[in-house]
Design a protein around this motif. Structure first.
Motif, PDB file in Angstrom:
ATOM      1  N   PRO A 166       0.894  -0.944  -0.326  1.00 30.92           N
ATOM      2  CA  PRO A 166      -0.070   0.456   0.140  1.00 30.92           C
ATOM      3  C   PRO A 166       0.784   1.212   0.105  1.00 30.92           C
ATOM      4  CG  PRO A 166      -0.812  -1.813   1.631  1.00 30.92           C
ATOM      5  CD  PRO A 166       0.383  -1.927   0.985  1.00 30.92           C
ATOM      6  N   GLN A 167       2.287   1.346   0.788  1.00 27.10           N
ATOM      7  CA  GLN A 167       2.844   2.370   0.694  1.00 27.10           C
ATOM      8  C   GLN A 167       3.503   2.535  -0.182  1.00 27.10           C
ATOM      9  OE1 GLN A 167       3.307   0.439   2.788  1.00 27.10           O
ATOM     10  NE2 GLN A 167       1.426   0.316   4.359  1.00 27.10           N
ATOM     11  N   ARG A 168       3.687   1.831  -1.621  1.00 25.17           N
ATOM     12  CA  ARG A 168       4.712   2.248  -2.487  1.00 25.17           C
ATOM     13  C   ARG A 168       3.258   2.355  -3.608  1.00 25.17           C
ATOM     14  NH1 ARG A 168       8.333  -1.844  -0.284  1.00 25.17           N
ATOM     15  NH2 ARG A 168       7.560  -3.239  -1.636  1.00 25.17           N
ATOM     16  N   LEU A 169       2.159   1.623  -2.995  1.00 25.45           N
ATOM     17  CA  LEU A 169       1.194   2.267  -4.693  1.00 25.45           C
ATOM     18  C   LEU A 169       1.674   3.088  -5.518  1.00 25.45           C
ATOM     19  CD1 LEU A 169      -0.741   0.175  -5.955  1.00 25.45           C
ATOM     20  CD2 LEU A 169      -2.682   1.327  -4.442  1.00 25.45           C
ATOM     21  N   PRO A 170       0.990   4.572  -4.517  1.00 29.58           N
ATOM     22  CA  PRO A 170       0.445   6.094  -5.721  1.00 29.58           C
ATOM     23  C   PRO A 170       2.440   5.923  -6.565  1.00 29.58           C
ATOM     24  CG  PRO A 170       0.512   5.806  -3.267  1.00 29.58           C
ATOM     25  CD  PRO A 170       0.787   4.509  -3.646  1.00 29.58           C
ATOM     26  N   ALA A 171       3.839   5.364  -5.732  1.00 34.28           N
ATOM     27  CA  ALA A 171       4.863   5.760  -6.843  1.00 34.28           C
ATOM     28  C   ALA A 171       4.561   4.878  -8.323  1.00 34.28           C
ATOM     29  CB  ALA A 171       6.309   5.297  -6.103  1.00 34.28           C
ATOM     30  N   LEU A 172       4.040   3.556  -8.200  1.00 31.30           N
ATOM     31  CA  LEU A 172       3.983   2.834  -8.710  1.00 31.30           C
ATOM     32  C   LEU A 172       2.437   3.559 -10.038  1.00 31.30           C
ATOM     33  CD1 LEU A 172       3.972   0.212 -10.413  1.00 31.30           C
ATOM     34  CD2 LEU A 172       2.577  -1.241  -8.976  1.00 31.30           C
ATOM     35  N   LEU A 173       1.786   3.475  -9.829  1.00 31.19           N
ATOM     36  CA  LEU A 173       0.701   4.243 -10.330  1.00 31.19           C
ATOM     37  C   LEU A 173       1.163   5.622 -11.424  1.00 31.19           C
ATOM     38  CD1 LEU A 173      -2.378   4.090  -8.055  1.00 31.19           C
ATOM     39  CD2 LEU A 173      -1.630   2.262 -10.175  1.00 31.19           C
TER      40      LEU A 173
END
Length: 289
Positions: A166-173
């Motif tokens: 969850p913490q790294r999801l925005p960066a992946l998106l």
């Protein structure tokens, strides 16, 4: 495996204990040992199955050292059930060494199929086309490995399933939207659990909706490249118009933030996608000077 030792790979629920199959529950009760990642989590599963089987921790830090002992026990007649914390073992979890070692030793190896976050996400995403899919596991955090993983998606003609925290999801998106704003995505959160949610849309739209880290387990389904690039010329044309518009504004001296607000207000693209296109235009302008 009746009356003899061997290994059985047991699929377990990915969140909802009611998804444990009767056969899986029976295998857990009849096993002599349960090889598991986390004894605390597996203890909950065993209670649900009505099993009092002894557990042996087998995780990525100790699997190599545990394999020989478990194979020896199976040769002596022990029935070992291999489980992961959630879903099918080995797919994105430890256990492959144990499976190979048991098979190489000539021991029976069986599988009890069960829930899989990969298949569940693909099914609910709306992006499966019946022509197969790719599973890329967790995307590397940074560097050449991350770029290489994303490059694999560039011309992939089948959907791809990724895992991310969850913490790294925005960066992946953000990375996906910067490369392919119009690519269809589905972010599946907390599958089979009380707060299950699937967010669908283009990469740019989903990145804007999930700009803050969500809670829970995450699976991301990325649509096939052909659907976004080859079969959707309108989407490609829209991406090109966005890049051209942002380049004109950046060349005119407008900052990326203000330019993105203007483009979004005109309905050309979401602000996040426009801002990323503006940053790319600014970088190209700097490189050219």
């Amino acid at each position: 495996m009746a009356g003899g030792g061997g290994l059985v790979v047991v699929g377990t629920p990915i969140g909802n204990l009611e998804d444990l199959s009767p056969r899986a529950a029976r295998c857990l009760r009849e096993a002599d040992l349960v090889a598991c990642e986390d004894t605390r989590r597996t203890a909950v599963l065993l209670r649900h199955a009505g099993a009092q089987t002894r557990m042996v921790p087998v995780h990525r830090h100790n699997e190599a050292g545990r394999v020989a002992d478990l194979v020896a026990r199976m040769r002596e007649g022990a029935r070992v059930a291999l489980v992961s914390d959630a879903g099918m073992p080995v797919v994105s979890d430890p256990g492959s060494r144990l499976v190979r070692a048991a098979a190489d030793a000539g021991l029976p190896v069986e599988v009890v199929p069960g829930p899989s976050a990969v298949i569940a996400a693909l099914a609910v995403s709306g992006l499966a086309g019946g022509h197969g899919f790719a599973f890329l596991g967790f995307v590397p955090r940074k560097g050449p490995e991350r770029r290489a993983a994303l490059d694999r998606l560039d011309r992939l003609t089948v959907p791809a399933v990724l895992f991310e925290s969850p913490q790294r999801l925005p960066a992946l998106l953000d990375d996906l939207a910067a490369r392919w704003p119009a690519r269809p995505l589905a972010v599946c959160r907390e599958l089979t659990k009380l707060h299950e949610e699937t967010v669908r849309g283009t990469a740019a739209e989903v990145a804007e909706r999930l700009a803050e880290p969500p809670r829970g387990e995450i699976a991301v389904v990325v649509g096939a490249a052909a659907a976004a690039d080859g079969d959707d010329p309108a989407g490609s044309a829209a991406d090109e118009r966005l890049r051209e518009a942002m380049a004109i504004l950046i060349d005119a001296g407008v900052g990326a933030g203000r330019a993105a607000e203007a483009v979004a207000a005109l309905g050309v693209a979401p602000r996040n996608a426009a801002y990323r296109a503006g940053l790319e235009a600014a970088e190209r302008r700097r490189a050219a000077t």
